[in-house]
Enzyme design. Structure first.
Site, short mmCIF file in Angstrom:
data_model
loop_
_atom_site.label_atom_id
_atom_site.label_comp_id
_atom_site.label_asym_id
_atom_site.label_seq_id
_atom_site.Cartn_x
_atom_site.Cartn_y
_atom_site.Cartn_z
CG HIS A 140 0.59 6.54 -0.34
ND1 HIS A 140 -0.53 7.13 -0.86
CD2 HIS A 140 0.20 5.88 0.78
CE1 HIS A 140 -1.57 6.83 -0.08
NE2 HIS A 140 -1.16 6.07 0.91
CG HIS B 188 -1.69 1.24 1.43
ND1 HIS B 188 -3.02 1.38 1.07
CD2 HIS B 188 -1.33 2.44 1.96
CE1 HIS B 188 -3.43 2.60 1.37
NE2 HIS B 188 -2.42 3.27 1.91
CD GLU B 189 1.89 3.47 3.81
OE1 GLU B 189 2.09 4.58 3.26
OE2 GLU B 189 0.89 3.24 4.52
CG ASP C 64 -27.43 -16.93 -10.43
OD1 ASP C 64 -27.04 -17.89 -11.12
OD2 ASP C 64 -27.67 -15.79 -10.88
CG ASP D 148 -26.62 -24.40 -9.89
OD1 ASP D 148 -25.38 -24.48 -10.01
OD2 ASP D 148 -27.43 -24.82 -10.75
CG HIS E 266 -5.66 6.85 0.91
ND1 HIS E 266 -5.54 7.54 2.09
CD2 HIS E 266 -4.68 5.91 0.93
CE1 HIS E 266 -4.53 7.05 2.78
NE2 HIS E 266 -3.99 6.07 2.09
ZN LIG Z 1 -2.20 5.21 2.36
#
Ligand SMILES: [Zn+2]
Ligand SMILES: *[C@@H]1O[C@H](CO)[C@@H](O)[C@H](O)[C@H]1NC(C)=O
Ligand SMILES: *[C@@H]1O[C@H](CO)[C@@H](O)[C@H](O)[C@H]1NC(C)=O
Ligand SMILES: *[C@@H]1O[C@H](CO)[C@@H](O)[C@H](O)[C@H]1NC(C)=O
Ligand SMILES: *[C@@H]1O[C@H](CO)[C@@H](O)[C@H](O)[C@H]1NC(C)=O
Ligand SMILES: [Zn+2]
Length: 484
Positions: A232, A228-229, A444, A397, A238
């Site tokens: 950036h 995640h970092e 479904d 199903d 975000h």
């Molecule tokens: Zn972040």
């Protein structure tokens, strides 16, 4: 996606939603003599200052006058997280503010960092400046290397680890005030932050050294937070997509099967272009990797994999997610299956609630699991041959329970299992249309409510009244998720 759920949430899952509304805030520091109201005001002020650029007011009198600014910022925060935009610090808002997360602010719904900073070159270098004593250096290096790989797999970027000298991205574990005006806050709360591409501190990644860092599902998995970092460091900010890696809150996913979600692939490719496919010759057109997409709740084409009631709630399963709907709450919550049941697979195919045994059964392929409340019972998964299906039936199903019988839907046929005699009823399977006139295609998902079977087939549902023995209503499936 990675992201960031919380130990508290994991334990709270066992409580009915209504009870959850009364849970006290748990992560913030207790302040002597503070009323619950003062406490929530402080939590809100603090959160909005850190993540929504609410100006810091030094004087109490200024604070009082900034009510309308706070309401505006609260609305912005609620919009980001898909909450009701009330501008008031209600319980769902306070809960969201308690979750462990990334320290980088949420900038509206722009996915790219404002100003669109990016690296000019695609061959980037990194260096681990300071390690954590909680993991071996080799483990830290593996987690970091895997985090970079998540991004290099889907873009032209390459990352080379360097052990000395100047690099583009410096990585360190630091604590408290560490000299960049963005102090860490001890265990939980803010886990890490990173700087957008640029000279000096640009691109650098800081992990809060006071968190517990792990390689497994215990909080907090270093690889997931690092991936995640690094987003950036490369220029992404975000995402509001709760399934995206760039969602601000921590959510655990199995690192060994992690694939970058489509939302993040779109983001990184917008900045740096498509993957160059390093193993192919430059002239060929490499296959672009695709990642999982988070289902859009109100997409009119939305279909479900399975649906079951659970003690008054309704659970709608789809891929690695499920929505949880409580009759008394207007909002439907989207959760990861793995967050509630780490040992369950994605893609549950059928589910039903046995109200007499107070158990919910979940099916995938020839396996099934039993839930008691939100706990998986011991001894599962078991094989569906327990229900005396012939070996030709390898998957179900849809399933539903009514008056001690379980109805199983397989292709265009229905089987009926007698739970008292513990045997399949003679004469079955029968064609679905012969037992449920009006239900012409495969099913479904199905569940029962007030003597009505709600059949879901593609993007539509059919309400079949068991008394009148006919379809009494047809509608779009996602009406059940409160979509108009
Ligand atoms: Zn972040
Ligand atoms: C609040 O701000 C307004 C203008 O924005 C001002 O007229 C008013 O006097 C202020 N009230 C207090 C209590 O400071
Ligand atoms: C990156 O590529 C450029 C141009 O090919 C080259 O000049 C530079 O030295 C490379 N940098 C690294 C760290 O490999
Ligand atoms: C994760 O690893 C830590 C040691 O690094 C261990 O203490 C913990 O029990 C493990 N948790 C799980 C869920 O395996
Ligand atoms: C949103 O808030 C308004 C006003 O507080 C309330 O009337 C409405 O029912 C809420 N809607 C949802 C979906 O929570
Ligand atoms: Zn820092």
């Amino acid at each position: 996606m990675a992201a960031f759920a919380d130990k508290a949430t994991l334990d709270l899952r066992k409580l009915p939603l209504l009870l959850l509304l009364c849970v006290q805030l748990s992560h913030t520091f207790p302040v002597r003599g503070e009323s619950p109201e003062e406490k929530s005001t402080r939590v809100v002020q603090d959160y909005l200052e850190k993540f929504y650029q609410l100006p810091r007011n030094r004087f109490q009198s200024e604070r009082k006058n900034s009510t309308s600014v706070i309401m505006e910022k609260l609305r912005e925060m609620q919009r980001f997280f898909g909450l009701n935009e009330t501008g008031k610090p209600n319980q769902e808002t306070l809960e969201m503010m308690q979750k462990p997360r990334c320290g980088v602010p949420d900038s509206g719904d722009f996915m790219l960092t404002p100003g669109n900073p990016k690296w000019k070159q695609t061959n980037l270098t990194y260096r681990i400046i300071k390690y954590t004593p909680q993991l071996s250096e080799a483990n830290v290096e593996t987690a970091i290397q895997k985090a970079f790989q998540v991004w290099s797999n889907v873009s032209p970027l390459t990352f080379t680890k360097v052990s000395q000298g100047e690099v583009d991205i410096r990585i360190s574990f630091v604590q408290g005030d560490h000299g960049d005006n963005s102090p860490f806050d001890g265990p939980n709360g803010i886990l890490a932050h990173a700087f957008q591409p640029g000279q000096g501190i640009g691109g650098d990644v800081h992990f809060d050294a006071e968190e517990t860092w792990t390689e497994n599902s215990s909080n907090y998995n270093l690889f997931l937070v690092a991936a995640h970092e690094v987003g950036h460091s490369l220029g992404l900010s975000h995402s509001t997509d709760p399934g995206a890696l760039m969602y601000p809150n921590y959510v655990f996913h199995d690192p060994s099967t992690y694939t970058l979600p489509q939302d993040d692939i779109n983001g990184i490719q917008t900045i740096y272009g498509k993957s160059v496919g390093r193993t192919l010759s430059p002239s060929s057109n490499p296959v672009q990797p695709t990642g999982p997409s988070t289902p859009t709740t109100c997409d009119p084409r939305l279909t479900f994999d399975a649906i079951a009631t659970l003690r008054g709630e309704i659970l709608f399963f789809k891929d690695k997610y499920f929505w949880r709907r409580h009759p008394q709450l207007p909002r439907v919550e989207l959760n990861f299956i793995s967050l509630f049941w780490p040992s369950l697979p994605d893609g549950i195919q059928a589910a039903y609630e046995d109200v007499d045994k107070d158990l919910v059964f979940l099916f995938k392929g020839s396996q099934y699991w039993a839930l008691s409340g939100y706990d998986i019972k011991q001894g599962y998964p078991k094989d569906i041959s327990d229900y005396s299906f012939p070996s030709s039936v390898q998957a179900i199903d849809a399933a539903v329970y009514y008056r001690r019988k379980t109805y199983f839907f397989v292709n265009d046929q229905v089987w009926r299992y007698d739970n008292q005699r513990q045997s399949m009823e003679p004469g079955y399977p029968k064609s679905i249309a012969s037992i449920f006139p009006g239900i012409e295609s495969t099913v479904d998902a199905v569940f029962q409510q007030n003597h009505v079977f709600l059949f879901f087939s593609g993007p539509r549902y059919y309400a079949f009244d068991l008394g009148a023995h006919e379809v009494i209503r047809v509608g779009r499936s996602n009406r059940w998720l409160n979509c108009r």
